[in-house]
Design an enzyme around this catalytic site. Structure first.
Site, PDB file in Angstrom:
ATOM      1  N   ASP A 105      -8.859  -6.332  -4.703  1.00 59.88           N
ATOM      2  CA  ASP A 105      -8.462  -5.044  -4.122  1.00 59.88           C
ATOM      3  C   ASP A 105      -8.982  -3.923  -5.021  1.00 59.88           C
ATOM      4  O   ASP A 105      -8.475  -3.707  -6.121  1.00 59.88           O
ATOM      5  CB  ASP A 105      -6.932  -4.995  -4.019  1.00 59.88           C
ATOM      6  CG  ASP A 105      -6.423  -3.696  -3.393  1.00 59.88           C
ATOM      7  OD1 ASP A 105      -7.229  -2.788  -3.113  1.00 59.88           O
ATOM      8  OD2 ASP A 105      -5.196  -3.614  -3.172  1.00 59.88           O
ATOM      9  N   HIS A 158      -8.088  -5.102  -0.359  1.00 63.74           N
ATOM     10  CA  HIS A 158      -6.793  -4.468  -0.100  1.00 63.74           C
ATOM     11  C   HIS A 158      -6.096  -5.103   1.108  1.00 63.74           C
ATOM     12  O   HIS A 158      -4.883  -5.235   1.145  1.00 63.74           O
ATOM     13  CB  HIS A 158      -7.009  -2.969   0.134  1.00 63.74           C
ATOM     14  CG  HIS A 158      -5.741  -2.185   0.216  1.00 63.74           C
ATOM     15  ND1 HIS A 158      -4.834  -2.116  -0.824  1.00 63.74           N
ATOM     16  CD2 HIS A 158      -5.204  -1.427   1.212  1.00 63.74           C
ATOM     17  CE1 HIS A 158      -3.810  -1.353  -0.473  1.00 63.74           C
ATOM     18  NE2 HIS A 158      -4.003  -0.929   0.751  1.00 63.74           N
ATOM     19  N   SER A 201       0.841  -1.196   0.000  1.00 61.38           N
ATOM     20  CA  SER A 201       0.000   0.000   0.000  1.00 61.38           C
ATOM     21  C   SER A 201       0.882   1.254   0.000  1.00 61.38           C
ATOM     22  O   SER A 201       1.771   1.382  -0.847  1.00 61.38           O
ATOM     23  CB  SER A 201      -0.928  -0.058   1.216  1.00 61.38           C
ATOM     24  OG  SER A 201      -1.935   0.910   1.145  1.00 61.38           O
TER      25      SER A 201
END
Lengths: 376, 376
Positions: B316, B349, B142
């Protein structure tokens, strides 16, 4: 239209006496066979089409769809728009005086939770008053599509066709989650006062703004947001047209998308009622016709006998095409007459309000066939 | 580690003197060739792996990935976790005393905006102190993946491999939009006091809760939310195990998903700093290495010379696989050595924090090859 008799609700509560605001477009024909009911979604109203004389920007919320010569052609059909109970645009809702209040307070948070089915019953009572037994069609998008679906189950003998656009047989956990965050933003706003803010002379605008911003993100597609706003800076647009350096700020607007969302939030907080927001998002959460059938949607829809048109939009991630296909499959399981169009429009959930020619072409053709069927 | 020299920031501001909290795992080998830097995302810290003695539930945030015998094997590699500047877990940030404040106030909203590039520079200074010239790898998921990417551009000669998981070359308009709503919830909380709430003895918990709830929705996939919570009622689970009737309420919890989100929001508001939330979401918004190249990512990544592993997860939707593929394409345009794995995990995610065997298998193999390359 005023109703003296109490409306019993699914919850067991009732609304003692109430008004329903409505508008009509076109003319009811002699045999009353050309009536079309349009059901609205979260923040819309009975003002479906046309403009109010002397008021700029007063177009109805589905003016591109409904009107003379439009896909739902008011030269042929008599169209009815009704503001739902609990809303804040004329029909009885949280902003109205609670007849059970000794000191004349408005309902506020005491307005009972209304369901899609409650709305449908109230709409049927309105039609009774208008002397309309059978609707040529019931049509709606999003939450409006849920009302159209409920009509086919509660009053299967009172409509010929249902048009269900960008809708779903129920909300997913993610849908409920977004509603819940929006509600929490409102309820935890210190100006909410447990839903009785009216008597404090304040409005929980902070919460309403956040709620609307969240809503707007889910109405649009990632693609259309990138196309409309991308990573454009606000200052760039306002000033030079080119992209200057970042301002390195956290509390003020840097990107265009932020400016857009704040504007939408501000506008909404100025006109929408906080308790209505809670009520209507809950109405969405609760809708689930398959629930009484152990989750079996095909069994739930067996009562529906009318013809169906369903429309979905490929970029709609709020009520994705897969959700419409669940409805289509359940109807086909019951050998119903179903038309289904999946429109490759870029606008996300909002596409149902836009005038994409493929989408409008499908609706136009469907209503032309209905006109022929009814003999208009 | 304390740093006396001011750190100049991209914004033109600087941090006069600062501390960086860090942890290390494993042993640095004699030729200092086995160091791996792990970069954290929004709400994590330098505590990457392992547990603190006597503290239950003190596992590091990437404990499944990093440790003895794990994919990033600390029996072979010397792993470093650093808390980023502006965070709230030890490194200098908004909760620390502002040396420019005459009356000893903490920074609060006056802590300068830090960028991914600023973090990378500060991490490089920490490595200088540790006597590490070249990293075997920089790895992050991320926002951590953005730091790994920035490392390859700012210090191309100081790392052999970059592992970029569930990341993106920049945020989309929708990503920025979600950040902005979360920030507005915090900034408009009456307890925020323009970011100087510390001196008022309050914390903008309402805003932090809303911010976290929004975040959580975007970390999960629609599928995993349906699988974990679906439309299950809270009362049903708590009481009978079967599904009772709705309670018809708007302000209290009805569905399990609501209960989960409220719990996550409450927990977060108890430990996370509001100004840090604003800063780090802005850091995300601002990251955009292609910006200086007119949006041309291939040109932007030309400076990167190391080998790359990119991993994305099909569910995601926050940093979708398509965003990782943009990075892959830009690297291939530069004839770089790129491995790419797209993992069909259901967790959205959040999958980058989970121990999916396919995902961990890929990372394990990549680090085994790195160990061989370095001669470990």
């Amino acid at each position: 239209m005023h109703f003296k008799a109490a409306l019993p609700l699914r919850s067991g509560a009732s609304v003692r006496a109430y008004d329903l605001s409505y508008e009509t477009y076109g003319k009811l024909n002699a045999d009353k066979s050309n009536a079309v009911l349009i059901c609205h979604a979260l923040n819309a109203s009975h003002h479906v089409a046309g403009v109010y004389p002397g008021q700029t920007k007063s177009e109805g919320w589905w003016d591109s769809m409904v009107g003379p010569g439009k896909p739902v052609d008011t030269d042929r059909f008599f169209v009815i728009g009704v503001n739902n109970l609990g809303s804040c645009f004329g029909s009885t809702g949280p902003m109205h005086v609670n007849p059970d209040s000794a000191d004349g307070h408005v309902y506020g948070a005491d307005f009972p939770v209304v369901t899609v089915e409650d709305w449908v019953h109230s709409q049927a009572l309105l039609l009774d008053r208008l002397g309309i037994q059978t609707l040529a069609a019931v049509m709606g998008g999003s939450l409006g599509g849920m009302q159209a679906t409920a009509w086919t189950l509660l009053y299967p003998g009172r409509l010929l066709r249902a048009v269900v656009v960008a809708s779903a047989p129920n909300l997913t956990a993610e849908n409920i989650a977004f509603n819940e965050v929006a509600r929490r933003a409102i309820v935890t706003d210190p100006d909410f006062h447990g839903g009785h803010f009216y008597r404090h002379g304040v409005v929980p605008k902070r919460g309403l703004r956040i709620a609307r911003m969240i809503g707007h993100i889910t109405y649009l597609s990632d693609d259309v947001m990138n196309a409309k706003f991308g990573r454009e800076l606000r200052r760039a647009v306002a000033q030079t047209g080119t992209s200057p350096d970042y301002r390195y700020i956290t509390q003020e607007v840097e990107f265009q998308i932020e400016s857009y969302l704040r504007y939408q939030g501000d506008k909404f907080a100025d006109y929408f009622d906080a308790n209505t927001y809670l009520l209507i998002t809950r109405t969405l959460d609760y809708f689930d016709p398959a629930r009484a059938y152990g989750g079996n949607l095909s069994q739930a829809l067996a009562r529906a006998t009318c013809k169906f048109l369903l429309v979905s939009f490929v970029t709609d991630w709020r009520f994705a095409p897969a959700r419409s296909r669940e409805l289509v499959k359940a109807l086909l399981d019951n050998q119903r007459d179903v038309s289904y169009a999946e429109i490759d429009a870029p606008h996300g959930h909002d596409a149902f309000l836009m005038d994409d020619p493929r989408y409008h072409g499908v609706v136009r053709a469907y209503f032309a066939a209905l006109a022929a069927e009814v003999g208009l």
